[in-house]
Structures are given as C-alpha cells and as structure tokens.
Design a protein around this motif. Sequence first.
Motif, short mmCIF file in Angstrom:
data_model
loop_
_atom_site.label_atom_id
_atom_site.label_comp_id
_atom_site.label_asym_id
_atom_site.label_seq_id
_atom_site.Cartn_x
_atom_site.Cartn_y
_atom_site.Cartn_z
N GLY A 49 -16.47 13.70 3.87
CA GLY A 49 -16.54 14.90 4.68
C GLY A 49 -16.19 16.19 3.97
N THR A 50 -15.98 16.12 2.66
CA THR A 50 -15.55 17.32 1.94
C THR A 50 -16.69 18.08 1.26
OG1 THR A 50 -15.11 16.07 -0.09
CG2 THR A 50 -13.31 16.25 1.50
N ARG A 51 -17.89 17.49 1.26
CA ARG A 51 -19.00 18.16 0.59
C ARG A 51 -20.33 17.76 1.23
NH1 ARG A 51 -19.51 15.32 -5.29
NH2 ARG A 51 -17.26 15.69 -5.35
N GLY A 52 -21.37 18.48 0.91
CA GLY A 52 -22.73 18.13 1.31
C GLY A 52 -22.89 17.91 2.80
N MET A 53 -23.65 16.87 3.14
CA MET A 53 -23.92 16.58 4.55
C MET A 53 -22.66 16.17 5.29
SD MET A 53 -27.58 14.64 4.66
CE MET A 53 -27.14 13.40 3.42
N GLY A 54 -21.73 15.51 4.61
CA GLY A 54 -20.49 15.12 5.26
C GLY A 54 -19.70 16.33 5.72
N PHE A 55 -19.62 17.34 4.86
CA PHE A 55 -18.92 18.57 5.22
C PHE A 55 -19.61 19.27 6.38
CE2 PHE A 55 -18.68 23.22 4.83
CZ PHE A 55 -17.32 23.38 5.12
N GLU A 56 -20.94 19.36 6.32
CA GLU A 56 -21.68 20.03 7.39
C GLU A 56 -21.53 19.28 8.72
OE1 GLU A 56 -22.94 22.90 7.28
OE2 GLU A 56 -22.91 23.27 5.13
N GLU A 59 -11.28 13.35 -3.12
CA GLU A 59 -11.02 14.54 -3.94
C GLU A 59 -10.09 15.46 -3.15
OE1 GLU A 59 -11.91 15.16 -6.95
OE2 GLU A 59 -13.36 13.55 -7.32
N ARG A 60 -8.81 15.45 -3.50
CA ARG A 60 -7.80 16.15 -2.71
C ARG A 60 -8.02 17.67 -2.68
NH1 ARG A 60 -3.93 12.25 -1.60
NH2 ARG A 60 -3.85 10.52 -3.10
N GLU A 61 -8.26 18.28 -3.85
CA GLU A 61 -8.45 19.73 -3.89
C GLU A 61 -9.69 20.14 -3.12
OE1 GLU A 61 -6.61 22.28 -4.94
OE2 GLU A 61 -5.05 20.77 -5.22
N GLU A 62 -10.74 19.38 -3.29
CA GLU A 62 -11.99 19.64 -2.57
C GLU A 62 -11.76 19.50 -1.07
OE1 GLU A 62 -16.27 18.40 -3.97
OE2 GLU A 62 -15.44 16.77 -2.77
N GLY A 63 -10.96 18.50 -0.69
CA GLY A 63 -10.64 18.27 0.71
C GLY A 63 -9.88 19.43 1.33
N ARG A 64 -8.89 19.93 0.61
CA ARG A 64 -8.10 21.06 1.12
C ARG A 64 -8.97 22.30 1.26
NH1 ARG A 64 -3.52 18.33 -1.44
NH2 ARG A 64 -4.18 18.93 -3.54
N ALA A 112 -9.36 20.50 11.84
CA ALA A 112 -9.82 19.74 10.67
C ALA A 112 -8.64 19.42 9.78
CB ALA A 112 -10.86 20.54 9.89
N GLU A 113 -8.64 18.24 9.22
CA GLU A 113 -7.62 17.85 8.25
C GLU A 113 -8.24 16.88 7.25
OE1 GLU A 113 -4.55 14.96 9.37
OE2 GLU A 113 -5.37 15.01 11.41
N PHE A 114 -7.65 16.83 6.07
CA PHE A 114 -8.12 15.93 5.02
C PHE A 114 -7.15 14.76 4.87
CE2 PHE A 114 -7.68 14.53 0.59
CZ PHE A 114 -8.96 14.04 0.36
N VAL A 115 -7.71 13.57 4.75
CA VAL A 115 -6.91 12.37 4.45
C VAL A 115 -7.60 11.61 3.32
CG1 VAL A 115 -5.92 10.23 5.33
CG2 VAL A 115 -6.08 12.22 6.83
N PHE A 116 -6.84 11.24 2.33
CA PHE A 116 -7.39 10.56 1.16
C PHE A 116 -7.82 9.14 1.47
CE2 PHE A 116 -7.16 7.87 -2.57
CZ PHE A 116 -7.82 8.60 -3.53
N VAL A 117 -8.99 8.77 0.97
CA VAL A 117 -9.42 7.37 0.95
C VAL A 117 -10.42 7.19 -0.18
CG1 VAL A 117 -11.36 7.66 2.57
CG2 VAL A 117 -10.29 5.41 2.31
#
Length: 322
Positions: free
Chosen positions: A48-55, A73-78, A93-98
């Motif tokens: 969810g941090t880039r591309g279609m996932g982010f959109e 990608e933690r930095e990309e997620g933030r 929205a929040e980022f969680v690593f996996v």
Amino acid sequence: MWLMAVLVPLLKLYLCGIKVLIYQIFNRSFTLPVLPKQNGRVAIVTGGTRGMGFETARHLASLGMHVILAGNEREEGRAAVRKIEEEGGNGKAEFVFVDLTSLKSVRHFVQIFKARGLPLHVLVNNAGTMLVPERQTEDGFEFHFCLNYLGHFLLTNLLLDTLKKSGRHGCCSRIVNMSSATHYAGVIQMDDLNRRNCYSSHGAYSQSKLALVLFTYHLQEQLTAGGFPVIVNAVDPGMVDTALYDNLWTLAQLLKKPVAKIIFRTPAEGASISVYAAASSEMEGVGGCYLYNGEKTKSSDSSYDSELQAEMWKKSCKLAGI
C-alpha cells in the motif's frame, strides 16, 4: 527441451500483454461510480505504499476508512501515510511493516494486528512482483510464488476469523486478490511449484497469478457453504504504468516507455477496480468473480477446475503450515 520450457511461457505472457494493449487502445479506463462512505470500517492493503496499492489505500481513506498500509519499506510507508493525511478527509492511514516473502513476518504482522482488537472489513492482497531473476525466499520458496501468492494465502487465512466476525449479512467483509491477464498463460506445476526443474520468470509469474484465481474461487465456495458474511473476488487492473515492469528485458523496456505513456493505465486508473471490489454497493454480497475494467469477466478455463482448486488449496496449506 530447456529452450522450449523458457520460450513458451515467455511467448504466452507477451501474447497476453499484446491482447491487453489492443483492448486498452480501443476501450477507455473504467470509471468508478459514486461510492458509499466507509466510516468506521477497517482495511488492510498490502503493497500500500506505492503504485496501485497506494492509490487504493488513498481512495479508501478518502471514503472514511481506517487503512493500514502493509509493506516492507518503512521510509516509503511513512511518506505514503503523510501524503494521505495531508489530503485530509475523515479516514485514517497508518503503516505497518510486513515482508510477504517471509512466512514468519506474515504471522508476526497478524499477531500485532489481532492484539489491537480491531475489526477487519476489507483485505486487499495487492503486493506483487514480476519477472525477477531466479531467487528463493528465506523459507526456500520461489520468489514470485511466495510474494504474489503464498504470503497472501497465509495472511488471508490467518485473518479469516476476524473478517468473518467483522462482516454481517447485508454488509459483508471483502477480500480482493490482485491477479492479472497473465494468469491466462499460467500453468500450475503441482509437483514443482518452486520451478526448480527449469526456471522461467515468465512462467513463475503467470503461475502465481493463476494460483490467486484458483484460491479466490475455492475460498468463496467455502465461505458460501459456511454461510459466512465474507466475499472474495479476483481483480485484473490491465496494464498499468508502475514499477512492476522494471524487470523487463532491455529491449522490452525501451519499447515499453513510449507505449506506456499513451496506452498503459495510470496507477489511479488501475486501482479503480480494487476500490470498486472493496467498497462499491454493486458488489455487496457478490463473490467468486474475476473483475476486469469494471465488469465480471470469464477467467481461464483451468481456473474453474474444482479439482485443481482443491489440490492447490491443500498443497498451499501444507506449504504455509496451516
């Protein structure tokens, strides 16, 4: 023999790509209908941090959802979370690593999520990779197979009880699996899912996308039989201008660049089908579909093979340790 094992999947995959390009030349991208507000609902979007996932995550958050961007990608997620928050709206929205190439990481992610006691109304299995050189994950799985399919298979199964509890009839929980037209070229090698006998990145990618469709249909059959308020659908975004194509051959990369600007969908256009499956009123209670450009479409003949679906499910449970 070796040449044919590599050449045939390559030709089949590129033939699928040509068919999609021709379709996109003569057909406009799917336009989302007005979607109902999703206030109070919780979604997880992998990749969810880039591309279609982010959109996808961005759009669901704009509808009022609490969206968890799951990625490695933690930095990309933030940065992705900041961008969504800057746009305002009622969502969160929040980022969680996996790391979906690690079954241990998938289990840890689910453990953290469940400990929070949150409901889960939407799971978008979006993360993926394409045409990477031969490599194995830490668990010994072929990279496409694990990232595109097996990691999501495990994630979905571990979250299934939460999805069942969160849904209700008339307002089902939803699972969205990101497949691709390349699944039409896919062949399941049940005795060699890791492609160790003769590696083909094209064959491995197509196989992983076919596995997702088989998974979709078999899971929906189980959910329907149990009377659970959860639906699952496979979606096909078409050819979208994202980093997914970075591993194309040099010649293909050169040919792709001018074509992509004219014919490929944008990430937002590609994400529209995932958002539609995740949030539209038209899809309420409708599962077991393959959606392309906003329409229910026939998937490959092999994807409807109930014996193959059951065999793939059983094998996947064994490999994932569930």
